[in-house]
Design a protein around this motif. Structure first.
Motif, PDB file in Angstrom:
ATOM      1  N   ALA A 118      14.281 -18.684 -35.279  1.00  0.00           N
ATOM      2  CA  ALA A 118      13.337 -19.785 -34.610  1.00  0.00           C
ATOM      3  C   ALA A 118      13.433 -20.990 -35.106  1.00  0.00           C
ATOM      4  N   ALA A 119      14.251 -21.238 -36.332  1.00  0.00           N
ATOM      5  CA  ALA A 119      14.393 -22.354 -36.924  1.00  0.00           C
ATOM      6  C   ALA A 119      14.928 -23.699 -36.117  1.00  0.00           C
ATOM      7  N   PRO A 120      16.111 -23.266 -35.297  1.00  0.00           N
ATOM      8  CA  PRO A 120      16.516 -24.512 -34.295  1.00  0.00           C
ATOM      9  C   PRO A 120      15.350 -24.747 -33.223  1.00  0.00           C
ATOM     10  N   ALA A 121      14.769 -23.890 -32.767  1.00  0.00           N
ATOM     11  CA  ALA A 121      13.646 -24.163 -31.860  1.00  0.00           C
ATOM     12  C   ALA A 121      12.585 -24.877 -32.429  1.00  0.00           C
ATOM     13  N   PHE A 122      12.206 -24.873 -33.703  1.00  0.00           N
ATOM     14  CA  PHE A 122      11.183 -25.921 -34.435  1.00  0.00           C
ATOM     15  C   PHE A 122      11.914 -27.186 -34.481  1.00  0.00           C
ATOM     16  N   ILE A 123      13.187 -27.339 -34.800  1.00  0.00           N
ATOM     17  CA  ILE A 123      14.000 -28.390 -34.722  1.00  0.00           C
ATOM     18  C   ILE A 123      14.029 -29.289 -33.405  1.00  0.00           C
ATOM     19  N   TYR A 124      14.128 -28.355 -32.548  1.00  0.00           N
ATOM     20  CA  TYR A 124      13.903 -29.122 -31.198  1.00  0.00           C
ATOM     21  C   TYR A 124      12.614 -29.660 -30.813  1.00  0.00           C
TER      22      TYR A 124
ATOM     23  N   GLY B 201      19.151 -29.476 -32.756  1.00  0.00           N
ATOM     24  CA  GLY B 201      19.051 -28.299 -33.622  1.00  0.00           C
ATOM     25  C   GLY B 201      20.410 -27.620 -33.660  1.00  0.00           C
ATOM     26  N   THR B 202      21.401 -28.194 -33.415  1.00  0.00           N
ATOM     27  CA  THR B 202      22.687 -27.526 -33.112  1.00  0.00           C
ATOM     28  C   THR B 202      23.050 -27.269 -34.640  1.00  0.00           C
ATOM     29  N   LEU B 203      22.935 -27.977 -35.805  1.00  0.00           N
ATOM     30  CA  LEU B 203      23.317 -27.688 -37.023  1.00  0.00           C
ATOM     31  C   LEU B 203      22.334 -26.598 -37.570  1.00  0.00           C
ATOM     32  N   SER B 204      21.077 -26.778 -36.952  1.00  0.00           N
ATOM     33  CA  SER B 204      20.211 -25.603 -37.685  1.00  0.00           C
ATOM     34  C   SER B 204      20.770 -24.404 -37.034  1.00  0.00           C
ATOM     35  N   LEU B 205      21.209 -24.324 -35.873  1.00  0.00           N
ATOM     36  CA  LEU B 205      21.540 -23.197 -35.316  1.00  0.00           C
ATOM     37  C   LEU B 205      22.957 -22.718 -36.022  1.00  0.00           C
ATOM     38  N   ALA B 206      23.829 -23.520 -36.266  1.00  0.00           N
ATOM     39  CA  ALA B 206      24.895 -22.912 -36.775  1.00  0.00           C
ATOM     40  C   ALA B 206      24.763 -22.433 -38.218  1.00  0.00           C
ATOM     41  N   LEU B 207      23.778 -23.091 -38.928  1.00  0.00           N
ATOM     42  CA  LEU B 207      23.715 -22.884 -40.198  1.00  0.00           C
ATOM     43  C   LEU B 207      22.747 -21.357 -40.128  1.00  0.00           C
ATOM     44  N   SER B 208      21.945 -21.204 -39.464  1.00  0.00           N
ATOM     45  CA  SER B 208      20.870 -19.905 -39.216  1.00  0.00           C
ATOM     46  C   SER B 208      22.136 -18.900 -39.052  1.00  0.00           C
ATOM     47  N   VAL B 209      23.007 -18.954 -38.070  1.00  0.00           N
ATOM     48  CA  VAL B 209      24.017 -17.912 -37.752  1.00  0.00           C
ATOM     49  C   VAL B 209      24.866 -17.486 -38.881  1.00  0.00           C
TER      50      VAL B 209
ATOM     51  N   LEU C 202      16.098 -32.009 -48.671  1.00  0.00           N
ATOM     52  CA  LEU C 202      16.239 -33.309 -48.035  1.00  0.00           C
ATOM     53  C   LEU C 202      16.882 -34.203 -49.028  1.00  0.00           C
ATOM     54  N   LEU C 203      16.495 -34.234 -50.327  1.00  0.00           N
ATOM     55  CA  LEU C 203      17.043 -35.152 -51.076  1.00  0.00           C
ATOM     56  C   LEU C 203      18.528 -34.924 -51.571  1.00  0.00           C
ATOM     57  N   LEU C 204      18.724 -33.726 -51.597  1.00  0.00           N
ATOM     58  CA  LEU C 204      20.182 -33.268 -51.728  1.00  0.00           C
ATOM     59  C   LEU C 204      21.035 -33.997 -50.868  1.00  0.00           C
ATOM     60  N   PHE C 205      20.706 -33.537 -49.500  1.00  0.00           N
ATOM     61  CA  PHE C 205      21.615 -33.805 -48.327  1.00  0.00           C
ATOM     62  C   PHE C 205      21.308 -35.247 -47.911  1.00  0.00           C
ATOM     63  N   SER C 206      20.430 -36.033 -48.610  1.00  0.00           N
ATOM     64  CA  SER C 206      20.123 -37.582 -48.156  1.00  0.00           C
ATOM     65  C   SER C 206      21.447 -38.385 -47.801  1.00  0.00           C
ATOM     66  N   PRO C 207      22.641 -38.142 -48.449  1.00  0.00           N
ATOM     67  CA  PRO C 207      23.863 -39.043 -47.909  1.00  0.00           C
ATOM     68  C   PRO C 207      24.270 -38.842 -46.535  1.00  0.00           C
ATOM     69  N   ALA C 208      23.775 -37.440 -45.943  1.00  0.00           N
ATOM     70  CA  ALA C 208      24.119 -37.343 -44.525  1.00  0.00           C
ATOM     71  C   ALA C 208      23.252 -38.262 -43.702  1.00  0.00           C
ATOM     72  N   SER C 209      23.182 -38.067 -42.414  1.00  0.00           N
ATOM     73  CA  SER C 209      22.376 -38.727 -41.497  1.00  0.00           C
ATOM     74  C   SER C 209      20.910 -38.214 -41.500  1.00  0.00           C
ATOM     75  N   ARG C 210      19.945 -38.848 -41.485  1.00  0.00           N
ATOM     76  CA  ARG C 210      18.710 -38.583 -41.884  1.00  0.00           C
ATOM     77  C   ARG C 210      18.231 -37.127 -40.779  1.00  0.00           C
ATOM     78  N   GLU C 211      18.694 -37.166 -39.579  1.00  0.00           N
ATOM     79  CA  GLU C 211      18.479 -36.254 -38.681  1.00  0.00           C
ATOM     80  C   GLU C 211      19.096 -34.703 -39.255  1.00  0.00           C
ATOM     81  N   ASP C 212      20.341 -34.905 -39.666  1.00  0.00           N
ATOM     82  CA  ASP C 212      20.737 -33.685 -40.293  1.00  0.00           C
ATOM     83  C   ASP C 212      20.442 -33.425 -41.333  1.00  0.00           C
ATOM     84  N   ALA C 213      20.041 -34.347 -42.303  1.00  0.00           N
ATOM     85  CA  ALA C 213      19.328 -33.781 -43.586  1.00  0.00           C
ATOM     86  C   ALA C 213      18.270 -33.057 -43.171  1.00  0.00           C
ATOM     87  N   TYR C 214      17.211 -33.685 -42.274  1.00  0.00           N
ATOM     88  CA  TYR C 214      16.264 -32.942 -42.278  1.00  0.00           C
ATOM     89  C   TYR C 214      16.163 -31.616 -41.452  1.00  0.00           C
ATOM     90  N   ALA C 215      17.111 -31.610 -40.357  1.00  0.00           N
ATOM     91  CA  ALA C 215      17.446 -30.101 -39.876  1.00  0.00           C
ATOM     92  C   ALA C 215      17.840 -29.099 -40.846  1.00  0.00           C
TER      93      ALA C 215
END
Length: 321
Positions: free
Chosen positions: A117-123, A129-137, A249-262
């Protein structure tokens, strides 16, 4: 009757997100119902996995796979980095002082893949939520390889199943759910699945309701007998989820904030139910209680963090413009 059921499922699918947070309190308020539902927890996990695979947007995953570096880094951190940091903390405090039941709880809470349900929470938070979906799978696919390794490292002979047994149980759950979803996809066809997306969402909410109520078995009794201890344990599950989220969030801060939070939110919401199902639904009392109260942060963090996410991602948008 069929139309009424279909309309009801569609309505739940459109409006059921808020009900998920309420479902865990239903389980606490109705302990007899939770005890009745507990034997069906494994079946609900399998059914939820089947629906998750059925709803996977293959095009969205393909888009993310065109630039796989971020996805691979996130997968490595989530399934190996975070659990190994937890192992380091266990070694620092001493496994004997924590006890095998608490170590088992920490293993389940950090070695499990994210909830589907993580991608649904992101949406729900207004993000992509597409990054969260790919990561979850991807995380689900590697769990039979990574979880036994982490389990052997953290628990050794105290692991309730052998390393091979855990790998087999996880593989059976995942392969079985994928096979059933594949058959359903072939029978229904992509067009019909698209038309009934709200019905599938409604069924997903109902299954999550069953899972949440079953997971709350024993929580009411624990609150009544030891309220301070149970509240403290609940607080620890929030702390662990938030630590995983903030470190990511700190580790992936170089990415976009939306991707980092996802990535961060996906890492902080672990599918402990999958691990419990792999163990046959039988856990030591303390470990089960951790698993049960650990559902609170999963269901409540999307609502609690929504104001932070709005400010965090808005700052990123302003920086870009």
């Amino acid at each position: 009757m069929i139309r009424m059921i279909g309309a009801g499922l569609a309505w739940i699918g459109r409006h059921g997100t808020a009900a998920l947070a309420v479902s865990i309190f239903i389980g606490v308020a109705l302990p007899d119902l939770s005890a009745t539902m507990r034997p069906y927890l494994g079946l609900s996990v399998f059914s939820l996995l089947t629906l998750a695979f059925l709803r996977v947007d293959q095009n969205a995953i393909r888009l993310r796979l065109r630039r796989p570096a971020l996805l691979i880094a996130a997968l490595f951190w989530m399934m190996l980095g975070a659990p190994l940091m937890t192992y380091g903390a266990i070694m620092l405090f001493g496994p004997d002082s924590l006890g095998p039941d608490l170590v088992l709880a920490l293993f389940i809470a950090t070695a499990a893949p994210p909830v589907m349900a993580a991608p649904a929470f992101i949406y729900l938070l207004g993000l992509d939520g597409t990054l969260s979906l790919a990561l979850s799978v991807a995380a689900l696919m590697v769990t039979p390889l990574t979880a036994p390794f982490i389990g052997e490292l953290m628990l050794g002979p105290s692991l309730p199943l052998s390393v091979g047994g855990l790998a087999v149980q996880l593989s059976v759950l995942l392969v079985g759910a994928f096979a059933v979803s594949f058959a359903l996809r072939k029978l229904a066809g992509q067009e019909r699945l698209a038309r009934t997306s709200h019905h599938i969402s409604g069924l997903n909410v109902l299954l999550l309701l069953v899972f949440a109520i079953a997971a709350m078995d024993g929580v009411a009794a624990s609150f009544a007998a030891e309220p301070a201890f149970t509240l403290g344990l609940t607080g620890l599950t929030f702390v662990l989820a938030l630590v995983q989220l903030l470190l990511t969030l700190l580790l992936f801060s170089p990415a976009s904030r939306e991707d980092a939070y996802a990535i961060a939110h996906t890492c902080g919401t672990r599918n402990m139910g999958l691990m419990v199902a792999a163990f046959g639904g039988t856990l030591p009392e303390l470990t089960w209680l951790w698993f049960a109260v650990g559902q609170f942060p999963i269901y409540m963090l999307p609502m609690l963090l929504k104001p932070f996410v709005r400010v965090y991602c808005r700052q990123n948008a302003n920086a870009v413009t």
